[in-house]
Design a protein around this motif. Structure first.
Motif, PDB file in Angstrom:
ATOM      1  N   GLN A 157       4.824   2.044  -8.531  1.00  0.00           N
ATOM      2  CA  GLN A 157       3.420   1.817  -8.169  1.00  0.00           C
ATOM      3  C   GLN A 157       2.480   2.040  -9.349  1.00  0.00           C
ATOM      4  OE1 GLN A 157       0.735   4.086  -7.580  1.00  0.00           O
ATOM      5  NE2 GLN A 157       1.661   6.108  -7.414  1.00  0.00           N
ATOM      6  N   GLN A 212       3.359   2.604  -3.054  1.00  0.00           N
ATOM      7  CA  GLN A 212       2.794   3.949  -2.960  1.00  0.00           C
ATOM      8  C   GLN A 212       2.948   4.521  -1.556  1.00  0.00           C
ATOM      9  OE1 GLN A 212      -1.569   4.613  -3.018  1.00  0.00           O
ATOM     10  NE2 GLN A 212      -1.183   5.830  -4.847  1.00  0.00           N
ATOM     11  N   ASP A 237       7.654  11.686   0.240  1.00  0.00           N
ATOM     12  CA  ASP A 237       7.066  12.979  -0.115  1.00  0.00           C
ATOM     13  C   ASP A 237       6.596  13.745   1.122  1.00  0.00           C
ATOM     14  OD1 ASP A 237       7.502  12.603  -2.819  1.00  0.00           O
ATOM     15  OD2 ASP A 237       5.505  11.756  -3.181  1.00  0.00           O
ATOM     16  N   ALA A 285       6.495   5.654  -1.126  1.00  0.00           N
ATOM     17  CA  ALA A 285       6.734   6.902  -1.851  1.00  0.00           C
ATOM     18  C   ALA A 285       6.126   8.098  -1.120  1.00  0.00           C
ATOM     19  CB  ALA A 285       6.147   6.792  -3.263  1.00  0.00           C
ATOM     20  N   SER A 328       2.572  15.095  -2.915  1.00  0.00           N
ATOM     21  CA  SER A 328       3.341  14.660  -4.086  1.00  0.00           C
ATOM     22  C   SER A 328       3.254  15.591  -5.284  1.00  0.00           C
ATOM     23  CB  SER A 328       2.868  13.254  -4.509  1.00  0.00           C
ATOM     24  OG  SER A 328       3.000  12.343  -3.455  1.00  0.00           O
ATOM     25  N   LEU A 351      -1.759  12.486  -2.473  1.00  0.00           N
ATOM     26  CA  LEU A 351      -0.960  12.851  -3.642  1.00  0.00           C
ATOM     27  C   LEU A 351      -1.060  14.343  -3.942  1.00  0.00           C
ATOM     28  CD1 LEU A 351      -1.741   9.835  -6.009  1.00  0.00           C
ATOM     29  CD2 LEU A 351       0.364  10.248  -4.720  1.00  0.00           C
ATOM     30  N   ILE A 371       1.436  12.935  -9.978  1.00  0.00           N
ATOM     31  CA  ILE A 371       2.607  12.070 -10.145  1.00  0.00           C
ATOM     32  C   ILE A 371       3.054  12.071 -11.598  1.00  0.00           C
ATOM     33  CG2 ILE A 371       3.455   9.708  -9.959  1.00  0.00           C
ATOM     34  CD1 ILE A 371       3.010  11.197  -7.306  1.00  0.00           C
ATOM     35  N   HIS A 394       7.190   5.923  -7.145  1.00  0.00           N
ATOM     36  CA  HIS A 394       5.925   6.289  -7.796  1.00  0.00           C
ATOM     37  C   HIS A 394       5.796   5.611  -9.159  1.00  0.00           C
ATOM     38  CE1 HIS A 394       4.113   9.018  -5.010  1.00  0.00           C
ATOM     39  NE2 HIS A 394       5.160   9.822  -4.971  1.00  0.00           N
TER      40      HIS A 394
END
Length: 360
Positions: free
Chosen positions: A257, A302, A309, A305, A173, A169, A236, A254
Protein backbone atom coordinates in the motif's frame (compact mmCIF):
# COMPACT_ATOMS: atom_id res chain seq x y z
CA UNK A 1 -44.05 -20.07 -46.28
CA UNK A 2 -45.37 -18.08 -43.29
CA UNK A 3 -43.87 -14.71 -42.73
CA UNK A 4 -41.83 -14.10 -39.60
CA UNK A 5 -42.53 -10.73 -38.03
CA UNK A 6 -39.84 -8.96 -36.03
CA UNK A 7 -42.11 -6.13 -34.95
CA UNK A 8 -41.94 -5.48 -31.19
CA UNK A 9 -44.99 -6.44 -29.17
CA UNK A 10 -47.50 -3.72 -28.38
CA UNK A 11 -46.32 -3.74 -24.75
CA UNK A 12 -43.03 -2.26 -25.88
CA UNK A 13 -44.81 0.78 -27.32
CA UNK A 14 -46.34 1.35 -23.90
CA UNK A 15 -43.07 1.30 -21.98
CA UNK A 16 -40.70 2.92 -24.47
CA UNK A 17 -42.04 6.48 -23.98
CA UNK A 18 -41.92 5.99 -20.22
CA UNK A 19 -38.36 4.68 -20.43
CA UNK A 20 -37.40 7.60 -22.65
CA UNK A 21 -38.75 10.05 -20.06
CA UNK A 22 -36.91 8.32 -17.22
CA UNK A 23 -33.67 7.91 -19.15
CA UNK A 24 -33.43 10.86 -21.54
CA UNK A 25 -30.76 10.86 -24.20
CA UNK A 26 -27.79 12.81 -22.96
CA UNK A 27 -26.16 15.54 -25.03
CA UNK A 28 -22.83 14.58 -26.60
CA UNK A 29 -19.59 15.56 -24.96
CA UNK A 30 -17.83 18.72 -26.10
CA UNK A 31 -14.30 20.03 -26.44
CA UNK A 32 -12.40 22.09 -23.89
CA UNK A 33 -13.09 25.38 -25.70
CA UNK A 34 -16.84 24.79 -25.21
CA UNK A 35 -16.73 24.81 -21.40
CA UNK A 36 -15.61 27.57 -19.00
CA UNK A 37 -11.93 27.53 -17.98
CA UNK A 38 -12.79 26.30 -14.46
CA UNK A 39 -13.82 22.91 -15.85
CA UNK A 40 -10.84 22.36 -18.15
CA UNK A 41 -7.90 20.13 -17.40
CA UNK A 42 -4.45 20.61 -18.89
CA UNK A 43 -3.81 18.53 -22.02
CA UNK A 44 -7.37 17.08 -21.96
CA UNK A 45 -8.99 18.41 -25.13
CA UNK A 46 -12.29 16.54 -25.40
CA UNK A 47 -14.83 14.45 -23.49
CA UNK A 48 -16.26 17.29 -21.41
CA UNK A 49 -19.94 17.36 -20.46
CA UNK A 50 -21.79 20.61 -21.24
CA UNK A 51 -22.27 22.93 -18.27
CA UNK A 52 -25.73 23.90 -17.04
CA UNK A 53 -27.69 20.72 -17.64
CA UNK A 54 -30.18 19.33 -15.12
CA UNK A 55 -28.89 17.36 -12.14
CA UNK A 56 -30.55 14.25 -13.57
CA UNK A 57 -28.39 14.45 -16.68
CA UNK A 58 -25.22 14.43 -14.63
CA UNK A 59 -26.44 11.53 -12.51
CA UNK A 60 -27.25 9.58 -15.67
CA UNK A 61 -23.85 10.49 -17.13
CA UNK A 62 -22.59 7.75 -14.82
CA UNK A 63 -23.42 5.49 -17.79
CA UNK A 64 -22.01 7.83 -20.43
CA UNK A 65 -18.50 7.78 -21.85
CA UNK A 66 -16.70 11.04 -21.00
CA UNK A 67 -13.37 12.11 -19.53
CA UNK A 68 -14.61 11.64 -15.94
CA UNK A 69 -16.13 8.17 -16.38
CA UNK A 70 -13.15 6.20 -15.07
CA UNK A 71 -12.59 8.71 -12.26
CA UNK A 72 -16.14 8.08 -11.04
CA UNK A 73 -16.30 4.31 -11.50
CA UNK A 74 -12.85 3.58 -10.04
CA UNK A 75 -13.78 5.08 -6.67
CA UNK A 76 -17.40 3.97 -6.79
CA UNK A 77 -16.42 0.32 -7.29
CA UNK A 78 -13.70 0.64 -4.64
CA UNK A 79 -16.24 1.98 -2.10
CA UNK A 80 -18.49 -1.03 -2.73
CA UNK A 81 -15.51 -3.40 -2.41
CA UNK A 82 -14.45 -1.82 0.89
CA UNK A 83 -17.97 -2.18 2.32
CA UNK A 84 -18.45 -5.76 1.09
CA UNK A 85 -15.01 -6.85 2.31
CA UNK A 86 -15.70 -5.39 5.75
CA UNK A 87 -19.02 -7.22 5.95
CA UNK A 88 -17.33 -10.45 4.90
CA UNK A 89 -14.59 -9.93 7.48
CA UNK A 90 -17.07 -9.49 10.32
CA UNK A 91 -18.92 -12.65 9.29
CA UNK A 92 -15.86 -14.82 8.71
CA UNK A 93 -14.35 -13.76 12.02
CA UNK A 94 -17.50 -14.77 13.88
CA UNK A 95 -18.79 -11.27 14.43
CA UNK A 96 -17.44 -9.28 17.33
CA UNK A 97 -17.30 -5.92 15.54
CA UNK A 98 -18.85 -3.47 18.00
CA UNK A 99 -19.74 -6.43 20.17
CA UNK A 100 -22.19 -8.07 17.78
CA UNK A 101 -21.43 -11.76 18.11
CA UNK A 102 -22.67 -14.44 15.74
CA UNK A 103 -21.08 -17.22 17.73
CA UNK A 104 -18.93 -17.78 20.79
CA UNK A 105 -19.29 -18.53 24.48
CA UNK A 106 -21.31 -15.39 25.12
CA UNK A 107 -23.91 -16.31 22.51
CA UNK A 108 -25.69 -13.72 20.44
CA UNK A 109 -26.16 -10.19 21.59
CA UNK A 110 -25.01 -6.60 21.22
CA UNK A 111 -22.53 -4.62 23.27
CA UNK A 112 -20.06 -1.88 22.47
CA UNK A 113 -16.58 -3.29 21.96
CA UNK A 114 -14.21 -0.33 22.17
CA UNK A 115 -11.32 -2.23 20.59
CA UNK A 116 -13.18 -2.48 17.26
CA UNK A 117 -14.36 1.15 17.08
CA UNK A 118 -11.19 2.46 15.33
CA UNK A 119 -11.57 -0.21 12.64
CA UNK A 120 -15.21 0.78 12.06
CA UNK A 121 -14.19 4.45 11.84
CA UNK A 122 -11.44 3.57 9.36
CA UNK A 123 -13.86 1.72 7.09
CA UNK A 124 -16.32 4.60 7.38
CA UNK A 125 -13.58 7.10 6.45
CA UNK A 126 -12.53 5.02 3.42
CA UNK A 127 -16.10 4.76 2.11
CA UNK A 128 -16.58 8.50 2.79
CA UNK A 129 -13.59 9.67 0.79
CA UNK A 130 -14.29 7.28 -2.10
CA UNK A 131 -17.97 8.29 -2.24
CA UNK A 132 -17.25 12.03 -1.99
CA UNK A 133 -14.66 11.75 -4.75
CA UNK A 134 -17.03 9.83 -7.04
CA UNK A 135 -19.83 12.35 -6.39
CA UNK A 136 -17.55 15.32 -7.07
CA UNK A 137 -16.32 13.99 -10.40
CA UNK A 138 -19.81 12.89 -11.45
CA UNK A 139 -21.73 16.08 -10.64
CA UNK A 140 -19.20 18.94 -10.73
CA UNK A 141 -20.02 20.01 -14.29
CA UNK A 142 -23.49 21.28 -13.29
CA UNK A 143 -22.27 24.82 -12.52
CA UNK A 144 -19.32 26.75 -11.15
CA UNK A 145 -20.92 26.90 -7.73
CA UNK A 146 -21.53 23.14 -7.76
CA UNK A 147 -17.95 22.59 -8.90
CA UNK A 148 -16.53 24.44 -5.91
CA UNK A 149 -18.99 22.95 -3.43
CA UNK A 150 -18.44 19.35 -4.53
CA UNK A 151 -14.66 19.55 -4.55
CA UNK A 152 -14.70 21.17 -1.11
CA UNK A 153 -16.71 18.12 -0.03
CA UNK A 154 -14.10 15.93 -1.72
CA UNK A 155 -11.35 17.58 0.34
CA UNK A 156 -13.36 16.95 3.51
CA UNK A 157 -13.50 13.27 2.56
CA UNK A 158 -9.74 13.17 2.02
CA UNK A 159 -9.07 14.76 5.42
CA UNK A 160 -11.48 12.36 7.14
CA UNK A 161 -9.72 9.44 5.48
CA UNK A 162 -6.32 10.77 6.52
CA UNK A 163 -7.34 10.80 10.15
CA UNK A 164 -9.19 7.49 9.89
CA UNK A 165 -5.95 5.93 8.64
CA UNK A 166 -3.90 7.61 11.37
CA UNK A 167 -6.26 6.38 14.07
CA UNK A 168 -6.24 2.78 12.86
CA UNK A 169 -2.50 2.66 12.17
CA UNK A 170 -1.68 4.14 15.57
CA UNK A 171 -3.82 1.66 17.50
CA UNK A 172 -3.51 -1.50 15.42
CA UNK A 173 -0.30 -1.29 13.41
CA UNK A 174 2.24 0.25 15.80
CA UNK A 175 4.66 -1.59 18.04
CA UNK A 176 5.61 -0.74 21.62
CA UNK A 177 8.87 1.03 20.74
CA UNK A 178 7.12 3.43 18.35
CA UNK A 179 4.19 4.02 20.75
CA UNK A 180 6.57 5.08 23.51
CA UNK A 181 8.61 7.34 21.24
CA UNK A 182 8.15 11.12 21.05
CA UNK A 183 6.36 10.79 17.71
CA UNK A 184 4.00 8.18 19.17
CA UNK A 185 3.13 10.42 22.12
CA UNK A 186 1.98 13.35 19.97
CA UNK A 187 0.83 11.34 16.96
CA UNK A 188 -2.97 11.59 17.11
CA UNK A 189 -3.24 15.34 17.93
CA UNK A 190 -0.65 16.12 15.25
CA UNK A 191 -2.41 13.86 12.72
CA UNK A 192 -5.75 15.57 13.39
CA UNK A 193 -4.20 19.03 13.01
CA UNK A 194 -2.46 18.10 9.76
CA UNK A 195 -5.64 16.55 8.35
CA UNK A 196 -7.52 19.80 9.01
CA UNK A 197 -4.68 21.88 7.52
CA UNK A 198 -4.71 19.67 4.41
CA UNK A 199 -8.44 20.24 3.99
CA UNK A 200 -8.09 23.99 4.53
CA UNK A 201 -5.17 24.50 2.15
CA UNK A 202 -6.78 22.40 -0.60
CA UNK A 203 -10.01 24.40 -0.31
CA UNK A 204 -8.06 27.67 -0.30
CA UNK A 205 -5.98 26.69 -3.34
CA UNK A 206 -9.10 25.65 -5.23
CA UNK A 207 -10.76 28.99 -4.56
CA UNK A 208 -7.75 31.29 -4.77
CA UNK A 209 -6.00 30.29 -7.99
CA UNK A 210 -7.37 30.36 -11.53
CA UNK A 211 -6.16 28.70 -14.70
CA UNK A 212 -3.46 28.58 -15.82
CA UNK A 213 -2.55 27.38 -12.36
CA UNK A 214 0.81 28.55 -10.95
CA UNK A 215 3.23 26.05 -9.43
CA UNK A 216 2.57 27.17 -5.86
CA UNK A 217 -1.07 26.13 -6.25
CA UNK A 218 0.04 22.51 -6.58
CA UNK A 219 2.52 22.96 -3.74
CA UNK A 220 -0.27 24.37 -1.56
CA UNK A 221 -2.15 21.12 -2.09
CA UNK A 222 0.64 18.57 -2.10
CA UNK A 223 2.94 19.77 0.71
CA UNK A 224 0.43 19.61 3.62
CA UNK A 225 -0.85 16.23 2.44
CA UNK A 226 2.71 15.00 2.03
CA UNK A 227 3.67 16.03 5.56
CA UNK A 228 0.47 14.45 6.90
CA UNK A 229 1.23 11.21 5.05
CA UNK A 230 4.80 11.04 6.39
CA UNK A 231 3.43 11.32 9.92
CA UNK A 232 0.52 8.94 9.37
CA UNK A 233 2.71 6.23 7.86
CA UNK A 234 5.42 6.49 10.56
CA UNK A 235 4.21 3.46 12.61
CA UNK A 236 4.32 1.34 9.45
CA UNK A 237 7.72 2.70 8.42
CA UNK A 238 9.07 1.82 11.87
CA UNK A 239 7.79 -1.76 11.65
CA UNK A 240 9.05 -2.22 8.09
CA UNK A 241 12.50 -1.04 9.19
CA UNK A 242 12.76 -3.04 12.41
CA UNK A 243 10.79 -6.28 11.87
CA UNK A 244 11.16 -9.27 9.60
CA UNK A 245 8.53 -9.24 6.88
CA UNK A 246 8.28 -13.02 6.97
CA UNK A 247 7.12 -12.93 10.59
CA UNK A 248 3.93 -11.01 9.81
CA UNK A 249 1.89 -11.23 6.60
CA UNK A 250 0.49 -7.74 7.20
CA UNK A 251 3.88 -6.13 6.55
CA UNK A 252 3.91 -7.27 2.93
CA UNK A 253 0.47 -5.70 2.45
CA UNK A 254 1.62 -2.52 4.18
CA UNK A 255 4.65 -2.29 1.87
CA UNK A 256 2.33 -2.79 -1.10
CA UNK A 257 0.00 0.00 0.00
CA UNK A 258 2.93 2.38 0.57
CA UNK A 259 4.29 1.64 -2.92
CA UNK A 260 0.86 2.12 -4.49
CA UNK A 261 0.33 5.40 -2.64
CA UNK A 262 3.70 6.82 -3.73
CA UNK A 263 2.99 5.83 -7.33
CA UNK A 264 -0.47 7.41 -7.17
CA UNK A 265 1.05 10.60 -5.70
CA UNK A 266 3.39 10.77 -8.69
CA UNK A 267 0.50 10.71 -11.16
CA UNK A 268 -1.44 13.22 -9.03
CA UNK A 269 1.49 15.65 -9.21
CA UNK A 270 2.53 15.10 -12.83
CA UNK A 271 0.23 15.21 -15.90
CA UNK A 272 1.73 12.08 -17.45
CA UNK A 273 1.15 10.63 -20.06
CA UNK A 274 -1.24 13.27 -21.48
CA UNK A 275 1.47 15.95 -21.29
CA UNK A 276 3.36 14.27 -24.14
CA UNK A 277 0.31 13.66 -26.36
CA UNK A 278 -2.52 16.13 -25.81
CA UNK A 279 -5.90 14.70 -26.70
CA UNK A 280 -4.80 11.08 -26.95
CA UNK A 281 -5.66 10.11 -23.36
CA UNK A 282 -8.78 12.22 -22.91
CA UNK A 283 -11.15 9.31 -22.22
CA UNK A 284 -8.84 6.56 -20.97
CA UNK A 285 -5.36 6.74 -19.49
CA UNK A 286 -4.78 10.29 -18.28
CA UNK A 287 -2.93 10.91 -15.05
CA UNK A 288 -5.89 11.60 -12.76
CA UNK A 289 -7.50 8.32 -13.79
CA UNK A 290 -4.27 6.48 -13.01
CA UNK A 291 -4.14 8.30 -9.67
CA UNK A 292 -7.70 7.17 -8.85
CA UNK A 293 -7.10 3.55 -9.83
CA UNK A 294 -3.83 3.24 -7.92
CA UNK A 295 -5.32 4.93 -4.85
CA UNK A 296 -8.26 2.52 -4.93
CA UNK A 297 -5.92 -0.48 -4.90
CA UNK A 298 -3.87 1.21 -2.17
CA UNK A 299 -7.00 1.54 0.00
CA UNK A 300 -7.96 -2.11 -0.53
CA UNK A 301 -4.45 -3.28 0.34
CA UNK A 302 -4.38 -1.07 3.43
CA UNK A 303 -7.75 -2.36 4.58
CA UNK A 304 -6.56 -5.95 4.25
CA UNK A 305 -3.40 -5.18 6.20
CA UNK A 306 -5.41 -3.51 8.96
CA UNK A 307 -7.63 -6.60 9.23
CA UNK A 308 -4.51 -8.64 9.96
CA UNK A 309 -3.25 -6.07 12.46
CA UNK A 310 -6.66 -5.84 14.13
CA UNK A 311 -6.71 -9.57 14.83
CA UNK A 312 -3.11 -9.37 16.06
CA UNK A 313 -3.58 -6.42 18.44
CA UNK A 314 -7.19 -6.77 19.51
CA UNK A 315 -6.75 -9.15 22.50
CA UNK A 316 -4.41 -6.73 24.31
CA UNK A 317 -5.61 -3.40 22.92
CA UNK A 318 -7.75 -2.28 25.86
CA UNK A 319 -5.14 -3.42 28.36
CA UNK A 320 -2.35 -1.56 26.55
CA UNK A 321 -4.08 1.74 25.77
CA UNK A 322 -6.93 1.78 28.29
CA UNK A 323 -10.62 2.06 27.52
CA UNK A 324 -10.77 5.80 28.26
CA UNK A 325 -7.89 6.54 25.90
CA UNK A 326 -9.52 4.52 23.11
CA UNK A 327 -12.85 6.29 23.58
CA UNK A 328 -11.14 9.70 23.60
CA UNK A 329 -9.25 8.82 20.42
CA UNK A 330 -12.45 7.72 18.70
CA UNK A 331 -14.30 10.84 19.88
CA UNK A 332 -11.70 13.00 18.16
CA UNK A 333 -12.78 11.53 14.80
CA UNK A 334 -16.23 13.21 14.64
CA UNK A 335 -14.67 16.40 16.05
CA UNK A 336 -12.21 16.53 13.15
CA UNK A 337 -15.00 15.74 10.68
CA UNK A 338 -17.07 18.63 12.05
CA UNK A 339 -14.14 21.06 11.84
CA UNK A 340 -13.45 20.10 8.21
CA UNK A 341 -17.12 20.41 7.28
CA UNK A 342 -17.31 23.88 8.85
CA UNK A 343 -14.18 24.89 6.94
CA UNK A 344 -15.68 23.62 3.67
CA UNK A 345 -18.96 25.45 4.33
CA UNK A 346 -17.06 28.68 5.01
CA UNK A 347 -15.13 28.29 1.76
CA UNK A 348 -18.37 27.48 -0.06
CA UNK A 349 -19.90 30.78 1.10
CA UNK A 350 -16.78 32.64 -0.02
CA UNK A 351 -16.96 30.93 -3.41
CA UNK A 352 -20.61 31.89 -3.78
CA UNK A 353 -19.84 35.50 -2.89
CA UNK A 354 -16.92 35.54 -5.33
CA UNK A 355 -19.04 34.13 -8.18
CA UNK A 356 -21.83 36.62 -7.46
CA UNK A 357 -19.34 39.50 -7.55
CA UNK A 358 -17.88 38.31 -10.86
CA UNK A 359 -21.32 38.08 -12.47
CA UNK A 360 -22.16 41.72 -11.73
Amino acid sequence: MPRVSFAPPSLCFTFLPLLDRLLPSLPPTVRDVDVPPLFRERFILSGYRPVGLSWRCYVLSLFQIHNETLNVWSHLVAAVCVALRFMMFTILQGGGILGFRLQGPEGQGFSVDVSSLPLVLYVFSAITYLSCSAAAHLLQSHSEHAHYSLFFLDYVGVAVYQYGCALALCLYSSDTAWTQSMVGQVFLPAAALLAWISCTTCCYAKLRFRRPYPLHRKLCQVLPMGVAYLLDISPIAHRLATQSWTSNSALTLHFMQVALFLLSAFFFSCPIPERFSSGRYDIVGHSHQLFHILLSFCTLAQQEALFHDFLWRRPALVREFGQEHLLLACTSFPCLTLCCMMTALTMRRRAQAQLTKEQR
